[in-house]
Write a protein that holds these residues in place. Structure first.
Motif, short mmCIF file in Angstrom:
data_model
loop_
_atom_site.label_atom_id
_atom_site.label_comp_id
_atom_site.label_asym_id
_atom_site.label_seq_id
_atom_site.Cartn_x
_atom_site.Cartn_y
_atom_site.Cartn_z
N MET A 1 0.82 -1.19 0.00
CA MET A 1 0.00 0.00 0.00
C MET A 1 0.87 1.26 0.00
N ILE A 2 1.96 1.22 0.77
CA ILE A 2 2.86 2.38 0.81
C ILE A 2 3.47 2.61 -0.57
N GLU A 3 3.91 1.53 -1.22
CA GLU A 3 4.49 1.66 -2.56
C GLU A 3 3.47 2.21 -3.55
N PHE A 4 2.25 1.73 -3.50
CA PHE A 4 1.19 2.20 -4.40
C PHE A 4 0.93 3.68 -4.18
N ALA A 5 0.77 4.08 -2.93
CA ALA A 5 0.50 5.49 -2.61
C ALA A 5 1.66 6.38 -3.05
N THR A 6 2.87 5.94 -2.84
CA THR A 6 4.04 6.71 -3.24
C THR A 6 4.08 6.89 -4.76
N ARG A 7 3.85 5.80 -5.49
CA ARG A 7 3.85 5.87 -6.96
C ARG A 7 2.80 6.83 -7.48
N HIS A 8 1.64 6.85 -6.83
CA HIS A 8 0.53 7.66 -7.34
C HIS A 8 0.50 9.08 -6.77
N SER A 9 1.48 9.44 -5.99
CA SER A 9 1.50 10.80 -5.43
C SER A 9 2.75 11.56 -5.85
N ARG A 10 3.47 11.07 -6.81
CA ARG A 10 4.72 11.72 -7.23
C ARG A 10 4.53 13.16 -7.67
N ALA A 11 3.34 13.50 -8.14
CA ALA A 11 3.09 14.87 -8.60
C ALA A 11 2.84 15.83 -7.44
N VAL A 12 2.69 15.29 -6.24
CA VAL A 12 2.43 16.12 -5.06
C VAL A 12 3.76 16.42 -4.39
N PRO A 13 4.16 17.69 -4.37
CA PRO A 13 5.44 18.02 -3.74
C PRO A 13 5.42 17.77 -2.23
N ASN A 14 6.58 17.37 -1.71
CA ASN A 14 6.77 17.20 -0.27
C ASN A 14 5.77 16.22 0.35
N CYS A 15 5.45 15.16 -0.38
CA CYS A 15 4.51 14.15 0.12
C CYS A 15 5.23 12.82 0.24
N ARG A 16 5.07 12.19 1.39
CA ARG A 16 5.66 10.86 1.55
C ARG A 16 4.76 10.04 2.47
N PHE A 17 4.89 8.75 2.38
CA PHE A 17 4.09 7.83 3.17
C PHE A 17 5.04 6.95 3.96
N GLU A 18 4.70 6.73 5.22
CA GLU A 18 5.54 5.89 6.07
C GLU A 18 4.66 4.94 6.85
N LEU A 19 5.18 3.78 7.08
CA LEU A 19 4.49 2.75 7.84
C LEU A 19 5.06 2.74 9.25
N GLY A 20 4.20 2.70 10.24
CA GLY A 20 4.68 2.65 11.62
C GLY A 20 3.59 2.23 12.57
N ALA A 21 3.97 1.70 13.70
CA ALA A 21 3.00 1.35 14.74
C ALA A 21 2.48 2.65 15.35
N ALA A 22 1.19 2.80 15.37
CA ALA A 22 0.58 4.06 15.81
C ALA A 22 0.97 4.44 17.22
N GLN A 23 1.16 3.46 18.09
CA GLN A 23 1.45 3.78 19.49
C GLN A 23 2.93 4.10 19.73
N THR A 24 3.76 4.03 18.68
CA THR A 24 5.18 4.36 18.81
C THR A 24 5.69 5.02 17.54
N LEU A 25 5.00 6.00 17.03
CA LEU A 25 5.39 6.63 15.77
C LEU A 25 6.77 7.28 15.89
N PRO A 26 7.70 6.87 15.03
CA PRO A 26 9.08 7.36 15.12
C PRO A 26 9.32 8.64 14.31
N LEU A 27 8.41 9.58 14.41
CA LEU A 27 8.53 10.84 13.67
C LEU A 27 8.67 12.00 14.65
N PRO A 28 9.32 13.07 14.23
CA PRO A 28 9.48 14.23 15.11
C PRO A 28 8.14 14.91 15.42
#
Length: 146
Positions: free
Chosen positions: A1-28
């Protein structure tokens, strides 16, 4: 799903998709404009759901949007898959915390059950939208002044 979303959003600047456990999201903190969780909340153990919502709140920028989607059966006839999923989630919830959702197994997967949790975490403007035939969406906003 992440690969599909990434492929289909290339025209959107500054957009990325990441997979993570919701209760420990490793993002700032305050690093995302939008956070989505689709058909996943009922898979997070009951004891970890508040932590998941807190992490979603933490990583959203002020003014950011949270979208939670899950089952919201509508109509007179429920699809068999939704019934099976609801029973399995109700059994898992009962086994984990000893509460009995067997009288209403759909309550274990109905997305509306998270409205209060979102408000408690600090989200504002929590709204519910039904999407036919069997999906419910909660949209919530992280206040601009936190």
């Amino acid at each position: 799903m992440i690969e599909f979303a990434t492929r289909h959003s290339r025209a959107v600047p500054n957009c990325r998709f990441e997979l993570g456990a919701a209760q420990t999201l490793p993002l700032p903190d305050a690093s995302c404009d939008v956070v989505t969780s689709t058909f996943a909340m009922h898979h997070i153990p009951e004891a970890h759901r508040a932590a998941a919502v807190a992490h979603m709140f933490r990583i959203l920028r002020p003014g950011g949007t949270l979208l939670l989607a899950d089952t919201h059966p509508t109509g007179r006839v429920l699809p068999a898959v939704v019934r099976v999923m609801a029973r399995a989630a109700a059994r898992r919830t009962h086994d984990e915390i000893g509460s009995d959702h067997h009288s209403d197994p759909l309550a274990a997967v109905d997305i509306r059950r998270y409205r209060d949790m979102l408000t408690t975490a600090g989200f504002a403007a929590v709204t519910f939208h039904a999407v036919q035939p069997a999906t419910g969406v909660l949209l919530a906003t992280k206040p601009a002044e936190v």
